[in-house]
Design a protein around this motif. Structure first.
Motif, PDB file in Angstrom:
ATOM      1  N   TRP A   1     -11.122   3.949   3.196  1.00 27.26           N
ATOM      2  CA  TRP A   1      -9.990   3.232   2.593  1.00 27.26           C
ATOM      3  C   TRP A   1      -8.999   2.794   3.658  1.00 27.26           C
ATOM      4  CZ3 TRP A   1      -9.869   0.564  -1.452  1.00 27.26           C
ATOM      5  CH2 TRP A   1     -10.586   0.928  -2.585  1.00 27.26           C
TER       6      TRP A   1
ATOM      7  N   VAL B   1      -4.573   4.892  -3.581  1.00 29.43           N
ATOM      8  CA  VAL B   1      -5.094   3.524  -3.482  1.00 29.43           C
ATOM      9  C   VAL B   1      -4.555   2.735  -4.669  1.00 29.43           C
ATOM     10  CG1 VAL B   1      -7.186   2.104  -3.596  1.00 29.43           C
ATOM     11  CG2 VAL B   1      -7.219   4.262  -2.338  1.00 29.43           C
TER      12      VAL B   1
ATOM     13  N   TRP C   1       0.854  -1.195   0.000  1.00 32.58           N
ATOM     14  CA  TRP C   1       0.000   0.000   0.000  1.00 32.58           C
ATOM     15  C   TRP C   1       0.887   1.241   0.000  1.00 32.58           C
ATOM     16  CZ3 TRP C   1      -5.177  -1.047  -0.274  1.00 32.58           C
ATOM     17  CH2 TRP C   1      -6.034   0.050  -0.282  1.00 32.58           C
TER      18      TRP C   1
ATOM     19  N   GLN D   1     -13.774   9.721   1.250  1.00 30.33           N
ATOM     20  CA  GLN D   1     -13.547   8.290   1.010  1.00 30.33           C
ATOM     21  C   GLN D   1     -12.326   7.753   1.779  1.00 30.33           C
ATOM     22  OE1 GLN D   1     -16.326   9.608  -0.891  1.00 30.33           O
ATOM     23  NE2 GLN D   1     -16.063   7.415  -1.230  1.00 30.33           N
TER      24      GLN D   1
ATOM     25  N   ASP E   1     -17.309   4.263  -4.214  1.00 25.09           N
ATOM     26  CA  ASP E   1     -16.234   5.233  -4.035  1.00 25.09           C
ATOM     27  C   ASP E   1     -16.604   6.590  -4.623  1.00 25.09           C
ATOM     28  OD1 ASP E   1     -13.785   5.575  -2.835  1.00 25.09           O
ATOM     29  OD2 ASP E   1     -12.612   5.072  -4.611  1.00 25.09           O
TER      30      ASP E   1
ATOM     31  N   LYS F   1     -15.815  -1.886  -4.803  1.00 22.98           N
ATOM     32  CA  LYS F   1     -15.212  -0.729  -4.133  1.00 22.98           C
ATOM     33  C   LYS F   1     -15.292   0.525  -5.012  1.00 22.98           C
ATOM     34  CE  LYS F   1     -11.257  -2.892  -3.344  1.00 22.98           C
ATOM     35  NZ  LYS F   1     -11.621  -4.189  -3.995  1.00 22.98           N
TER      36      LYS F   1
ATOM     37  N   TYR G   1     -10.453  -0.200   5.359  1.00 25.95           N
ATOM     38  CA  TYR G   1     -10.336  -1.335   4.438  1.00 25.95           C
ATOM     39  C   TYR G   1      -8.924  -1.912   4.476  1.00 25.95           C
ATOM     40  CZ  TYR G   1      -9.712  -3.802  -0.017  1.00 25.95           C
ATOM     41  OH  TYR G   1      -9.393  -4.733  -0.971  1.00 25.95           O
ATOM     42  N   ARG G   2      -7.938  -1.006   4.390  1.00 30.50           N
ATOM     43  CA  ARG G   2      -6.530  -1.443   4.375  1.00 30.50           C
ATOM     44  C   ARG G   2      -6.206  -2.225   5.651  1.00 30.50           C
ATOM     45  NH1 ARG G   2      -1.971  -0.425   6.533  1.00 30.50           N
ATOM     46  NH2 ARG G   2      -2.818   1.214   7.867  1.00 30.50           N
TER      47      ARG G   2
END
Lengths: 164, 391
Positions: free
Chosen positions: B377, B15, B8, B373, B197, B193, B380-381
């Motif tokens: 994110w 992203v 990442w 957003q 988004d 996603k 999510y990560r």
């Protein structure tokens, strides 16, 4: 017994209608509808239709709304969507005289779509048109007072830009 | 847990595009997110208003039945017989007093109890019908919205929704007493996603209808809720002034009572979006189908106390304004497809509008920023266990 000339006129109207869509000519699409205020076009699923759920994919319940539909496509949405060709195949199933020069007709349809960018053809929707048609005996022509495209296809494979 | 990795970027506004396309990542998402400790809205009670009403649906790949049981409760069952696992119900909707699995005629009442199974005397020692109900995932309701989770570690629904509750309540017309008006159902060729988004930056730019109708956004706010970064929007309604573009402006009218929060959006992690705009009340139940598709069922509602004129107004507006072919939303559908095609290229998707610092998540944002957003994110990560470079 419905006269052959009336069936022929209805078949001709369908041919004009699907040619207009397959050529993306929204003025010709509009020309298939009655000039009266009540002219309407609805596109919905059989699931909605059979369960008395009135929300539709497209719901144009007046001549003005039909003309606005053409404006959406040619002016408002221009340049934002991935364009696609359609190819409609239809078959007239039944015609009934409902009086006052009007006829109720059912026509089955299948519509293929081919996105410009992939060139791969897929089925967009199948279903039946439920129409009220006005017949003009002077020139044996007819127009849709209302056209309701009821799709068996409950989940469309993409967003619709053009009517069905 | 599957051991999937993805590098990442160090910057919080980037992203990796790979996250949208890799099949191994999708499999891990099913495990960690869709079947993990999250709540997922799958229905509203107004879809099953009468005792015995049911609808079948799914959460990702898991088939479910939502029932309005004869005892009055809303229940959710796995759509799988407690015997050999056969799918119990095939209809999309209906009304029943019992569910019968046709395979061996095992019979369940609408509360899920097994009430009949032929030849039970020859079953294994100690067999009792009470041990074989239709299985139920954890289920909770918020103002009629039916949520399920497959994990026993999930927090309470109240904690899950957090401060988003008040926007969600306004969106559900104040009390969640809704009447179903119908559906628009569509599949997008897009990763789930990307579908979820959509940002505050794009609206006046992508949607030409706003410009052509001289329809400016009203004053309002965008905010994140809970560690999951759920997204809330609240705006005052404004009137489209330059309306010569359309011949019939009635589909843009507001007939409700309070325009100050006339536009609300609720975006819940992972996929749920709901919107109230003008007089449209729309819940979008979305399910991924592999990394390349999402299927969205747009369900539209009226309030139970609406008169016929208001219902008809809602039907016209719901059908024509904000759906997959709506006047001001069709372009979103187009972007879902196009962004997914673009995400097959190398590199990162980058967020810019509203980013003041690439080393942290902004706590506040303007209504038309795309930073709303970023908190999601980050969540999510973390859930996916993807390491940030240099971390």
């Amino acid at each position: 017994m419905i006269a052959a000339k009336i069936k022929d006129a209805i078949t001709g109207l369908n041919a004009n209608y699907i040619s207009a869509l397959d050529n993306k000519n929204m003025q010709d699409w509009l020309a298939a509808f009655s000039k009266t205020y009540e002219a309407s076009y609805i596109c919905t699923s059989a699931d909605n239709s059979e369960n008395d759920l009135p929300v539709s994919m497209m719901y144009d319940d007046s001549r003005n709304r039909l003309e606005d539909r053409a404006t959406y496509i040619t002016d408002i949405w221009a340049g934002t969507f991935q364009d696609y060709r359609t190819r409609h195949f239809t078959q007239l199933l039944s015609v009934a005289d409902i009086g006052s020069g009007k006829f109720a007709a059912k026509t089955s349809f299948q519509v293929f779509f081919t996105p410009d960018e992939t060139g791969v053809s897929e089925i967009l929707a199948v279903g039946v048109y439920e129409d009220i048609i006005e017949f003009n005996p002077k020139d044996c022509s007819c127009l849709f007072v209302s056209r309701k495209a009821v799709t068996d296809t409950g989940v469309l494979p993409r967003y619709l830009v053009y009517p069905i | 847990m599957s051991d999937v990795t993805l590098d990442w970027p160090q910057e919080y506004n980037k992203v990796p595009k790979e996250a949208f396309t890799r099949h191994d990542i999708y499999k891990a998402e099913l495990e960690r997110i869709f079947y993990g400790p999250e709540w997922h809205p799958i229905a509203h009670a107004a879809e099953v208003p009468n005792k015995g009403d049911f609808k079948t649906t799914r959460l990702a790949e898991v088939p479910l039945i939502v029932t309005h049981s004869q005892d009055g409760d809303i229940r959710v069952f796995f759509n799988s017989c407690s015997h050999r696992g056969n799918q119990v119900e095939t209809a999309l909707r209906g009304n029943k007093t019992e569910f019968e699995c046709p395979y061996h005629r095992w019979l369940f009442n609408t509360e899920g109890d097994l009430i009949g199974c032929p030849n039970a005397k020859e079953f294994s020692p100690g067999f009792e019908k009470k041990d074989y109900p239709l299985e139920q995932p954890r289920t909770e309701l918020f103002m009629g919205v039916v949520f399920v989770t497959f994990s026993d570690k999930t927090c309470s629904l109240t904690e899950f929704l957090g401060e988003l509750t008040s926007t969600f309540k306004d969106l559900l017309l104040g009390d969640g007493q809704l009447k179903l008006l119908g559906y628009q159902k569509v599949r997008y060729k897009s990763n789930w996603k990307s579908y979820n988004d959509n940002d505050g930056y794009h609206a006046p730019l992508l949607h030409k209808a706003f410009r052509m109708l001289n329809w400016q956004g009203g004053k309002g706010r965008q905010y994140n809720a809970t560690i999951r970064g759920h997204l809330g929007f609240e705006s005052a309604l404004t009137v489209a002034s330059g309306t010569k573009t359309l011949k019939d402006n009635s589909i843009l009218e507001f007939k409700g009572s309070d325009p100050s929060k006339g536009s609300c959006i609720v975006g819940l992690f992972p996929t749920f979006v709901a919107t109230k705009h003008l007089d449209v009340c729309n819940l979008r139940f979305a399910n991924p189908d592999g990394p390349d598709h999402i299927e969205v069922h747009y369900a539209y509602f009226a309030h139970v106390d609406d008169d016929d004129e208001m219902v008809q107004h809602r039907v016209r507006q719901s059908s024509n304004l904000l759906g997959p072919s709506g006047l001001v939303s069709m372009e979103d559908a187009s972007v879902f497809h196009r962004i997914h095609i673009g995400n097959h290229t190398p590199g990162n998707a980058v967020f810019q509008k509203g980013v003041h610092d690439t080393k942290s998540i902004p706590e506040t944002m303007m209504q038309n920023d795309e930073t709303g957003q970023l908190k999601r994110w980050e969540y999510y990560r973390e859930v996916m266990g993807f390491q940030r470079k240099g971390a």
